[in-house]
Design an enzyme around this catalytic site. Sequence first.
Site, PDB file in Angstrom:
ATOM      1  N   LYS A 169       0.836  -1.217   0.000  1.00 52.14           N
ATOM      2  CA  LYS A 169       0.000   0.000   0.000  1.00 52.14           C
ATOM      3  C   LYS A 169       0.864   1.257   0.000  1.00 52.14           C
ATOM      4  CE  LYS A 169      -3.531  -2.313   2.837  1.00 52.14           C
ATOM      5  NZ  LYS A 169      -4.406  -2.698   1.732  1.00 52.14           N
ATOM      6  N   GLU A 257      -9.403  -4.749   0.995  1.00 56.02           N
ATOM      7  CA  GLU A 257      -8.861  -6.102   0.770  1.00 56.02           C
ATOM      8  C   GLU A 257      -9.329  -6.947   1.943  1.00 56.02           C
ATOM      9  OE1 GLU A 257      -7.251  -7.180  -1.765  1.00 56.02           O
ATOM     10  OE2 GLU A 257      -6.615  -5.356  -2.772  1.00 56.02           O
TER      11      GLU A 257
HETATM   12  P1  NAD Z   1      -9.137  -6.968  11.299  1.00 56.55           P
HETATM   13  O1  NAD Z   1     -10.285  -6.620  10.418  1.00 56.55           O
HETATM   14  O2  NAD Z   1      -9.435  -7.389  12.684  1.00 56.55           O
HETATM   15  O3  NAD Z   1      -8.118  -5.730  11.427  1.00 56.55           O
HETATM   16  C1  NAD Z   1      -7.519  -5.103  10.309  1.00 56.55           C
HETATM   17  C2  NAD Z   1      -7.114  -3.687  10.715  1.00 56.55           C
HETATM   18  O4  NAD Z   1      -8.276  -2.876  10.873  1.00 56.55           O
HETATM   19  C3  NAD Z   1      -6.381  -3.615  12.060  1.00 56.55           C
HETATM   20  O5  NAD Z   1      -5.401  -2.624  11.993  1.00 56.55           O
HETATM   21  C4  NAD Z   1      -7.493  -3.241  13.026  1.00 56.55           C
HETATM   22  O6  NAD Z   1      -7.066  -2.629  14.210  1.00 56.55           O
HETATM   23  C5  NAD Z   1      -8.305  -2.285  12.177  1.00 56.55           C
HETATM   24  N1  NAD Z   1      -9.706  -2.162  12.584  1.00 56.55           N
HETATM   25  C6  NAD Z   1     -10.504  -3.099  13.144  1.00 56.55           C
HETATM   26  N2  NAD Z   1     -11.749  -2.589  13.338  1.00 56.55           N
HETATM   27  C7  NAD Z   1     -11.721  -1.310  12.882  1.00 56.55           C
HETATM   28  C8  NAD Z   1     -12.701  -0.272  12.794  1.00 56.55           C
HETATM   29  N3  NAD Z   1     -13.952  -0.437  13.218  1.00 56.55           N
HETATM   30  N4  NAD Z   1     -12.337   0.909  12.247  1.00 56.55           N
HETATM   31  C9  NAD Z   1     -11.081   1.098  11.792  1.00 56.55           C
HETATM   32  N5  NAD Z   1     -10.099   0.156  11.869  1.00 56.55           N
HETATM   33  C10 NAD Z   1     -10.431  -1.044  12.397  1.00 56.55           C
HETATM   34  O7  NAD Z   1      -8.323  -8.077  10.499  1.00 56.55           O
HETATM   35  P2  NAD Z   1      -7.107  -8.972  11.011  1.00 56.55           P
HETATM   36  O8  NAD Z   1      -7.623  -9.963  11.996  1.00 56.55           O
HETATM   37  O9  NAD Z   1      -5.978  -8.107  11.404  1.00 56.55           O
HETATM   38  O10 NAD Z   1      -6.709  -9.715   9.644  1.00 56.55           O
HETATM   39  C11 NAD Z   1      -7.331 -10.875   9.223  1.00 56.55           C
HETATM   40  C12 NAD Z   1      -8.331 -10.629   8.124  1.00 56.55           C
HETATM   41  O11 NAD Z   1      -7.701  -9.903   7.070  1.00 56.55           O
HETATM   42  C13 NAD Z   1      -8.827 -11.910   7.505  1.00 56.55           C
HETATM   43  O12 NAD Z   1     -10.225 -11.865   7.311  1.00 56.55           O
HETATM   44  C14 NAD Z   1      -8.108 -11.964   6.165  1.00 56.55           C
HETATM   45  O13 NAD Z   1      -8.776 -12.715   5.185  1.00 56.55           O
HETATM   46  C15 NAD Z   1      -7.999 -10.522   5.826  1.00 56.55           C
HETATM   47  N6  NAD Z   1      -6.882 -10.302   4.886  1.00 56.55           N
HETATM   48  C16 NAD Z   1      -7.163  -9.955   3.593  1.00 56.55           C
HETATM   49  C17 NAD Z   1      -6.142  -9.796   2.662  1.00 56.55           C
HETATM   50  C18 NAD Z   1      -6.439  -9.415   1.214  1.00 56.55           C
HETATM   51  O14 NAD Z   1      -5.490  -9.133   0.463  1.00 56.55           O
HETATM   52  N7  NAD Z   1      -7.683  -9.410   0.768  1.00 56.55           N
HETATM   53  C19 NAD Z   1      -4.814  -9.978   3.065  1.00 56.55           C
HETATM   54  C20 NAD Z   1      -4.564 -10.329   4.390  1.00 56.55           C
HETATM   55  C21 NAD Z   1      -5.602 -10.483   5.293  1.00 56.55           C
END
Ligand code: NAD
Length: 504
Positions: A169, A257
């Site tokens: 990113k 993503e």
């Molecule tokens: P997550 O959604 O819990 O967190 C991702 C980020 O968002 C973190 O920095 C978190 O603190 C932040 N966040 C959470 N809630 C928020 C809100 N309400 N407002 C703003 N920010 C918020 O995800 P995770 O557990 O860290 O990662 C796992 C997930 O990510 C899995 O579902 C996986 O499939 C997905 N993922 C997708 C890709 C892709 O390229 N599509 C790549 C890697 C992981």
Amino acid sequence: MTSLIHEFLKPGTNKGMFYGGQFQKPHKSDVIEVLNPATAELFTTVPNGTADDVQAAVTAARSAFGSWSELDPLDRSRHLHAFADVLRANMSALALLESTITGRAIREMNAQMARIPEWLEYFASIAIGLEGESNVVKGGYVTMTHYEPLGPVALLTPWNHPILILVKKLAAALAAGNTCVIKPSELAPVSPLVLAALASVAGLPDGVVNVVTGGPATGAALCAADDIHYIDLTGGTSTGRKVASLAGERLIRTTMELGGKTPIVVCEDADIKGAIAGTLFAAFVASGQTCVSGARFLIHDKLYDRFVEGIAARAEQIIIGDPMDETTQMGPVISQKSKDRCLRMIAQAKADGAKMVAGARPLDLPDDFANGFYVRPTVFKDVEKHHELFLEEVFGPVISITRFNDDDEAMEMANMGAFGLGVSIWSRDIARAHRLSLKVRGGVVWLNDHHRNDPRSVWGGLRDSGFGKENGWDALRAYLTKKSVIVRTAAGHDDWFKGEGRYG
Ligand code: NAD
């Protein structure tokens, strides 16, 4: 500079957040604990950022925006190449740090880290080639387009590939001329802090790369900050819905993503040995914690038994242990919560009647790792379409295998559910594999391989897996807006309202 990374490798190092070119004290003393997933022990803490911290970081990003965005693309490109060089010079230490925080096997991290500078080099290079257009149009006008960056942008990243996903990113956002405020996952926030400090070491101006640490509330405060003009999130689908709703209210563009349940389709004409090796990697690299982890295996009836037997045997041989040991092939999952989710889904798969063919043996780990968040590579066969394991993302090393009899049935099963991210299709008949690639729902389809990623290879999902792209020109353009400038070339001037008017 490796000394900075070594400082962070020492348990308990907390230097605050990073913005405006230096580590900064948080406004409040509240912290988030970061555990070592291999031992479950406290490794360090980071500040739990407040709205005030977020605002300070956004202000730093705004201060830097003017001069960064006005740099000639060639000069920005030089900065990004220098950043890539610094990462390359510190690669082994960064891999060590990343392994410590995520539990990913060091062998895996070394391989991944070696490629990360390429994203900076790629975007630094293509941004130079970004050209506007010019047209002579009806009525005596020349129209021109210019690309402009958006301003300070928010990058919200997950814990599974803290540096890789961030750099994908960051490279596009910076090459386009934006400044960034990063909110890394609360489970793995350390390497992003170090990465921002390395950007300064490479000579990037203060305030171009900023990091605030904290959990969802900190992320939400960043998304709500007035001077944020783009949000790029990699995370779970439910987080995506919340962030996209907020961005919608604010009319901010986003990249989402999100999650997936990646189908793997193995046809009866596949090279079975290659397919087993490749799909074993797809399923269990990163302990099954990637958004495109091979999860829903669909195997043709004619090679079903041989494939199941082969992959189960290979899964049982995967060496689990200390992530820092070069011979370890798989480390733990990220947290107790993740482990509990895997174990609950394993129990449910058994209760649903699927047959567990790998993963039942108890873990045999040295004492130091007995409390780590380890889950054995687990394989279920005869999973049915209505089972939870068939439809839901595990985000751990647990796979489902289901039999199909013809291509239509394979496609029907591959396309079930609401995700649309990664897919792999295995067949020696490339025309057939290509036909299937056109029918399957997914944003990234590999034929006879899996999980290959390159800065030039566009990446992104659809439906519940999100929207927008990483990699390639699409990612760069997402961080830009096109301005149209229209120049009158016709002689004289027009006067639409000429005359004295009806009422004098
Ligand atoms: P997550 O959604 O819990 O967190 C991702 C980020 O968002 C973190 O920095 C978190 O603190 C932040 N966040 C959470 N809630 C928020 C809100 N309400 N407002 C703003 N920010 C918020 O995800 P995770 O557990 O860290 O990662 C796992 C997930 O990510 C899995 O579902 C996986 O499939 C997905 N993922 C997708 C890709 C892709 O390229 N599509 C790549 C890697 C992981």
